[in-house]
Design an enzyme around this catalytic site. Structure first.
Site: not given
Length: 370
Positions: A68, A99, A126, A156
């Site tokens: 993402h 992230d 996300e 992740e």
């Protein structure tokens, strides 16, 4: 290899993909990705409300890597511009560096260094718990047109370890009704909507504490939190209404529907105005104890096949559970530490970026020679 990844990460961080407000179009960051995925068949899809996905496919792969691109908003606590990447003390610092734009940068580098089958799915929803991108992809994958994928690796921050299991998540809005009146009345104990909400909370807390012995894959107990309670008018008035928001994070072996039935049952039926689940994310893996364990072992076998170290189960939720629920063998794997995600001056170790990129190059090369 690392210099290439850092160059990509610098460019990706500079694109503002904060979510909210999620003002993300089909150009910008997607133009950059397309430019650096030469030889890939690229499809960009606008799912509305700033949710945009990009599926890039080379050859005929059966495995898809998902990353993402959206980030959380930046706070005033950042010590410098969050959209300008800084490299200091063996760390890359920037909004989304951990992230999880670092993984996206690693995929771009790996794509340029390999020539075999590969599939990358980039998404932008996300951080809002609004999985339009993944839902659309999985619907298309179920129809198994040109590309039917059986495996998914979701990026992740896992410190470059394959995470095979994590908790699910559910959020709930409850509304209680009462009868307005003077607080001196004997009926205040039962008539107050706030009293009813607080009684419900006590029963729920007792139930959660009783689940402490439950375990799955290294995780124990049921995570639970009452996030907000509001209602009433003032201390000498019986509260005619109240709202309570709570969330829980079950083990993969726990039934979310069963837990909702239990939590709803703790409320006085006459005082409960409504009970609404506002968000649900399944556990990884999902199903009953036997089915969840079977899926976990399949994911373990895949990680072993790819030569990836296996890490512990985690408490945070990821979209890997959506892929698993749709029937794909899925696990979570990416550079960085979740402790740095969503923080001011978010960072990822350069060694993690190097390790992740090397592993993706190795996996893609192995697929090409298989």
């Amino acid at each position: 290899m690392l210099s290439k990844t850092l160059k990509h990460l610098e460019a990706l961080v500079a694109f503002d993909t904060r979510n909210p407000p999620r003002r993300i179009g089909t150009g910008g960051i997607f133009d950059y990705l397309r430019e650096h995925l030469d030889g890939f068949d690229v499809q960009v899809t606008d799912h509305g409300a700033g949710a945009v996905s990009m599926l890039a496919v080379r050859g005929n792969p059966r495995r898809v890597f998902n990353v993402h691109l959206d980030t959380v908003p930046s706070s005033q606590a950042w010590s410098a511009d969050p959209l300008t990447l800084r490299v200091e003390d063996e760390r890359a610092i920037g909004l989304g560096a951990c992230d999880i734009k670092g993984a996206a940068a690693g995929l771009l580098t790996a794509a340029s260094m390999t020539s075999g089958d590969a599939a990358f799915l980039f998404s932008t929803d996300e951080e809002a718990n609004d999985a339009r991108c993944i839902a659309a992809f999985l619907k298309r994958n179920a129809q198994a047109g040109r590309h039917g994928f059986g495996e998914a690796i979701i990026a992740e921050p896992t410190q470059c370890e394959a995470v095979l299991a994590h908790r699910g998540i559910s959020s709930v809005l409850m509304k209680f009704r009462g009868v307005a009146g003077h607080a001196s009345g004997a009926n205040a104990m039962q008539a107050s909507a706030l009293h009813q909400a607080i009684r419900w909370g006590g029963r729920a807390l007792d139930h959660v504490e009783a689940q402490a012995h439950q375990r799955f894959g290294g995780l124990t107990g049921l995570r639970y939190n009452i996030g907000r309670v509001e209602g009433g008018i003032k201390a000498n008035m019986i509260a005619p209404s109240a709202e309570l928001r709570f969330g829980f994070r079950p083990l993969p072996s726990m039934s979310i529907d069963g837990l909702h039935e239990t939590f709803r049952g703790f409320a006085d039926a006459e005082a409960l105005d409504s009970y609404e689940e506002t968000f649900r994310g399944p556990s990884l893996p999902g199903g009953d104890v036997a089915d969840a364990e079977r899926k976990r072992l399949e994911a373990r076998d895949l990680a072993d096949e790819l030569g990836l170290p296996i890490g512990n189960a985690v408490d945070f939720w990821t979209e890997a559970s959506l892929f698993s629920a749709a029937g794909l063998t899925a696990f979570v794997y990416g550079p960085g530490d979740i402790a740095q995600a969503h923080t001011a001056d978010e960072w990822v170790e350069l060694a993690q970026l190097q390790r992740y990129t090397e592993s993706i190059v190795r996996i893609l090369d192995a697929g090409a020679s298989a």
